[in-house]
Design a protein around this motif. Sequence first.
Motif, PDB file in Angstrom:
ATOM      1  N   ILE A  58       0.865  -1.188   0.000  1.00  0.00           N
ATOM      2  CA  ILE A  58       0.000   0.000   0.000  1.00  0.00           C
ATOM      3  C   ILE A  58       0.897   1.232   0.000  1.00  0.00           C
ATOM      4  CG2 ILE A  58      -1.766   1.281   1.243  1.00  0.00           C
ATOM      5  CD1 ILE A  58      -2.783  -1.284   0.054  1.00  0.00           C
ATOM      6  N   GLN A  61      -0.370   7.121  -0.636  1.00  0.00           N
ATOM      7  CA  GLN A  61      -1.702   7.648  -0.856  1.00  0.00           C
ATOM      8  C   GLN A  61      -2.778   6.598  -0.626  1.00  0.00           C
ATOM      9  OE1 GLN A  61      -2.064  10.864  -1.426  1.00  0.00           O
ATOM     10  NE2 GLN A  61       0.190  11.077  -1.350  1.00  0.00           N
ATOM     11  N   GLY A  62      -2.400   5.432  -0.103  1.00  0.00           N
ATOM     12  CA  GLY A  62      -3.352   4.348   0.143  1.00  0.00           C
ATOM     13  C   GLY A  62      -3.706   3.554  -1.097  1.00  0.00           C
ATOM     14  N   ALA A  63      -2.910   3.703  -2.159  1.00  0.00           N
ATOM     15  CA  ALA A  63      -3.168   2.965  -3.402  1.00  0.00           C
ATOM     16  C   ALA A  63      -2.313   1.712  -3.457  1.00  0.00           C
ATOM     17  CB  ALA A  63      -2.899   3.853  -4.611  1.00  0.00           C
ATOM     18  N   PRO A  88      -8.706  -4.039  -4.672  1.00  0.00           N
ATOM     19  CA  PRO A  88      -8.926  -3.511  -3.315  1.00  0.00           C
ATOM     20  C   PRO A  88     -10.244  -4.002  -2.738  1.00  0.00           C
ATOM     21  CG  PRO A  88      -9.378  -1.818  -4.938  1.00  0.00           C
ATOM     22  CD  PRO A  88      -8.830  -2.985  -5.696  1.00  0.00           C
ATOM     23  N   GLY A  90     -13.036  -3.263   0.547  1.00  0.00           N
ATOM     24  CA  GLY A  90     -13.422  -2.275   1.557  1.00  0.00           C
ATOM     25  C   GLY A  90     -13.896  -0.980   0.907  1.00  0.00           C
ATOM     26  N   THR A  91     -13.805   0.130   1.708  1.00  0.00           N
ATOM     27  CA  THR A  91     -14.357   1.420   1.262  1.00  0.00           C
ATOM     28  C   THR A  91     -13.344   2.280   0.542  1.00  0.00           C
ATOM     29  OG1 THR A  91     -13.822   2.351   3.425  1.00  0.00           O
ATOM     30  CG2 THR A  91     -16.032   1.423   3.126  1.00  0.00           C
ATOM     31  N   TYR A  92     -12.105   1.902   0.670  1.00  0.00           N
ATOM     32  CA  TYR A  92     -11.119   2.762   0.006  1.00  0.00           C
ATOM     33  C   TYR A  92     -11.075   2.432  -1.471  1.00  0.00           C
ATOM     34  CZ  TYR A  92      -7.416  -0.716  -0.689  1.00  0.00           C
ATOM     35  OH  TYR A  92      -6.669  -1.772  -1.129  1.00  0.00           O
ATOM     36  N   THR A  93     -10.637   3.415  -2.237  1.00  0.00           N
ATOM     37  CA  THR A  93     -10.593   3.268  -3.689  1.00  0.00           C
ATOM     38  C   THR A  93      -9.150   3.209  -4.137  1.00  0.00           C
ATOM     39  OG1 THR A  93     -10.680   5.646  -4.014  1.00  0.00           O
ATOM     40  CG2 THR A  93     -12.788   4.454  -4.038  1.00  0.00           C
ATOM     41  N   SER A  94      -8.934   2.265  -5.120  1.00  0.00           N
ATOM     42  CA  SER A  94      -7.599   2.131  -5.696  1.00  0.00           C
ATOM     43  C   SER A  94      -7.743   1.396  -7.020  1.00  0.00           C
ATOM     44  CB  SER A  94      -6.675   1.365  -4.754  1.00  0.00           C
ATOM     45  OG  SER A  94      -5.416   1.153  -5.361  1.00  0.00           O
ATOM     46  N   ASP A 147      -7.276  -0.338   7.617  1.00  0.00           N
ATOM     47  CA  ASP A 147      -8.111   0.339   6.615  1.00  0.00           C
ATOM     48  C   ASP A 147      -7.942  -0.217   5.223  1.00  0.00           C
ATOM     49  OD1 ASP A 147      -9.103   2.133   8.529  1.00  0.00           O
ATOM     50  OD2 ASP A 147      -7.297   3.402   8.308  1.00  0.00           O
ATOM     51  N   HIS A 148      -6.968  -1.086   5.018  1.00  0.00           N
ATOM     52  CA  HIS A 148      -6.695  -1.535   3.657  1.00  0.00           C
ATOM     53  C   HIS A 148      -6.624  -3.073   3.593  1.00  0.00           C
ATOM     54  CE1 HIS A 148      -5.013   2.564   3.997  1.00  0.00           C
ATOM     55  NE2 HIS A 148      -5.492   2.697   2.741  1.00  0.00           N
TER      56      HIS A 148
END
Length: 464
Positions: A58, A61-63, A88, A90-94, A147-148
């Motif tokens: 990861i 930028q969380g990508a 990915p 969950g709620t994060y975008t990548s 979170d990831h």
Amino acid sequence: MRIKSLTARVLLLTTLWSAVALVVIGLVISDIYRKNAERGFQDLLRAQLYNVINSVTIGDQGALSGSPQLGDLRFSQPKTGWYWIVEPLGTYTSTPLVSSSLGASNLPVLSVLEAPFDKNYERYYIVTDAFGNRVQVAETEIQFDTDHAARFRVTGNVAVVEDDVRNFSHSLYFALVGFGVGSLIVNALAILYGLKPLDKARAALERIRAGESERLQGDFPREILPLANEINALIDSNRRIVERARMQVGNLAHSLKTPIAVLLNESRVLERSHGDLVKNQAEAMQGQVQSYLNRARIAAQRESVLARTEAEPALERLVRVMRRLNADKEFELSVSPNLALAMEQQDLEETVGNLLENAARFAEHKVRLVASEAPAEVKGIDPARRHWVELVVEDDGPGLEPDQIREALKRGRRLDESKPGTGLGLSIVSEITNEYQGRFELSRGSWGGLRASLILPGLTTDVA
């Protein structure tokens, strides 16, 4: 269909067993190889899956970031069925990471209900990609931090396993066929070699039946030697029984010959009426004694495998004698080559001699004797014997009508009192023929005279 050959039976059973065994072995080995190939394929996908996991992280930028290098060009070639995908969760975008071999295409995902995770939180299932390839998917989910998380999938083309198993199966079956054929040849040679002593024993029996040998001779193995010894003992016992019967018959004949001769001599000095009576009764007694002596002698040696008479020399000798005794008659003889009869020579000479003597007595000019293999439809009384000889005596005399034939076969009956004889000839022929389980028939011949047909047991080298 019943197989009578022992060699054929053993070869058939071993061939069937070998064929079934090789087919089962081929199927089992092929199945084992398939399972091992599938297990190895799955292990390869698992290793590649964790290589991808170790190459992805990861970013700031969380990508998702990373560029897995799996060392296999198929992951970089399009439409190969070898892909890796990182998506990915969950709620994060990548942006998902995919191998260049998949490009912009999508890969179906089965629900957890259709393909549940195992205890290692991995699952494996087969889907069809956008290019029509059946691919096996190795999938797991990884939590990077609170979170990831991401889903990792690596696929391999199932056709690789199928081709590998198919090629192995073809090679295996080819090898098994070659091995099976070689084994059958070796097995057949071993069986033939192992059963060769039985062929020697059969050949020895054929020589005995053909009159070429009197015992089973040969170097037989331990398993067959007791049988050979028993057969030789049986032959020796049979020979002793025959010789003893002949001796007893000869002794009886000598003991009765003198009293009967005395009666015949005394009949000449008696008054005519009494002399003729004594003479007729003595001659009848002489015929009866001779008949029963013949029957006793034949019964003693009828079943002996040693009884053998070559047809041609015996019949030529009879015809030669008849030509000397009947110089005014013409005698024809026709004998098929290599013809032999399963009977004593004196019995053959007595039966045929009586018929020739009878034919010469009534013939005008000629008599014919023909000896040949009996036709296939002609059988004797014994149904087990397959080999028969037919002897035919014909003359050009007046012949007999059916009712006269029946009368002539009666013991001591003479249809023509002007001709010499006792009237016992035809009945003796009939009795000897019956003792040998043959047939004797009288009919009108092609020359218009009497035709006498004898069906007598012949010899064959087939003892199977």
